[in-house]
Design an enzyme around this catalytic site. Sequence first.
Site, mmCIF file in Angstrom:
data_model
loop_
_atom_site.group_PDB
_atom_site.id
_atom_site.type_symbol
_atom_site.label_atom_id
_atom_site.label_comp_id
_atom_site.label_asym_id
_atom_site.label_seq_id
_atom_site.Cartn_x
_atom_site.Cartn_y
_atom_site.Cartn_z
ATOM 1 N N VAL A 68 -6.066 -3.689 13.220
ATOM 2 C CA VAL A 68 -5.632 -4.017 11.862
ATOM 3 C C VAL A 68 -4.502 -5.042 11.898
ATOM 4 C CG1 VAL A 68 -4.881 -3.088 9.648
ATOM 5 C CG2 VAL A 68 -6.218 -1.643 11.206
ATOM 6 N N ASP A 69 -4.692 -6.138 11.186
ATOM 7 C CA ASP A 69 -3.665 -7.158 11.029
ATOM 8 C C ASP A 69 -2.483 -6.582 10.243
ATOM 9 O OD1 ASP A 69 -2.614 -9.862 11.030
ATOM 10 O OD2 ASP A 69 -3.247 -9.992 8.948
ATOM 11 N N LEU A 70 -1.333 -7.242 10.336
ATOM 12 C CA LEU A 70 -0.132 -6.752 9.645
ATOM 13 C C LEU A 70 0.156 -7.568 8.381
ATOM 14 C CD1 LEU A 70 2.336 -4.886 9.560
ATOM 15 C CD2 LEU A 70 3.482 -6.458 11.137
ATOM 16 N N ASP A 71 0.587 -8.823 8.540
ATOM 17 C CA ASP A 71 0.950 -9.660 7.396
ATOM 18 C C ASP A 71 -0.277 -9.980 6.546
ATOM 19 O OD1 ASP A 71 3.568 -9.789 8.359
ATOM 20 O OD2 ASP A 71 3.165 -11.587 9.531
#
Length: 220
Positions: free
Chosen positions: A8-11
């Site tokens: 899962v990406d953050l930003d």
Amino acid sequence: MRYDLALVDLDGTLTDSAPGIIASIEHAYDALDIPRPSEEALALFVGPPIEESVVRNGVPLQRVPELITAYRSAFTRGGMFDNSVYPGIVDALTALRAAGLRLCVATSKPEIFARQIVEHFELDGFFEAVCGASMDGTRSTKADVVAHALETMAATERGLPALERIVMVGDREHDVLGARQHGIETVSVAWGYAPAGEIDEAAPLAVVQTPEELVGLLLG
């Protein structure tokens, strides 16, 4: 379940981090006395590796390390937490973990900052690992970060699932293209920072409009 593991990406995926990132970028350009990019260009700094973005926006190669140092100085002084978790994300993560889906953060942000942000917003309990870029630039592209995440998860007690049982979740083309280099499909989220047409061109497996829709798709 449709998948066993989600990277899962953050930003732009978990958190709305644009205010702090953009303010820190503006500070860095001002510190080096380089004209700031347009507001539209600044918005595109959120997500990709910063090295790519500054070169694309008027910073000479020889001054990139200096600008990144100025950016990180402003970011660590407060820009890092000028940030918020998107509505519905905590509920989505809760549902995914309750169903048994394993989760790992995979972000182009330096790992040392990503860990602090995930912990600050009390999201760390949902993720087995937080994997990001290195501070020295040797691990900077999304493909590099995905490779690091896969290696990290392979070293866990439960090991790494088959690639077809792994999915990347992100908001920009870099997530799609970086995961694809490793044979991993991507589900793109519509609430992030991608400009019009970017995700369509990258051609992820699917695009979801809400965290609730993401849960339904990942759990199948």
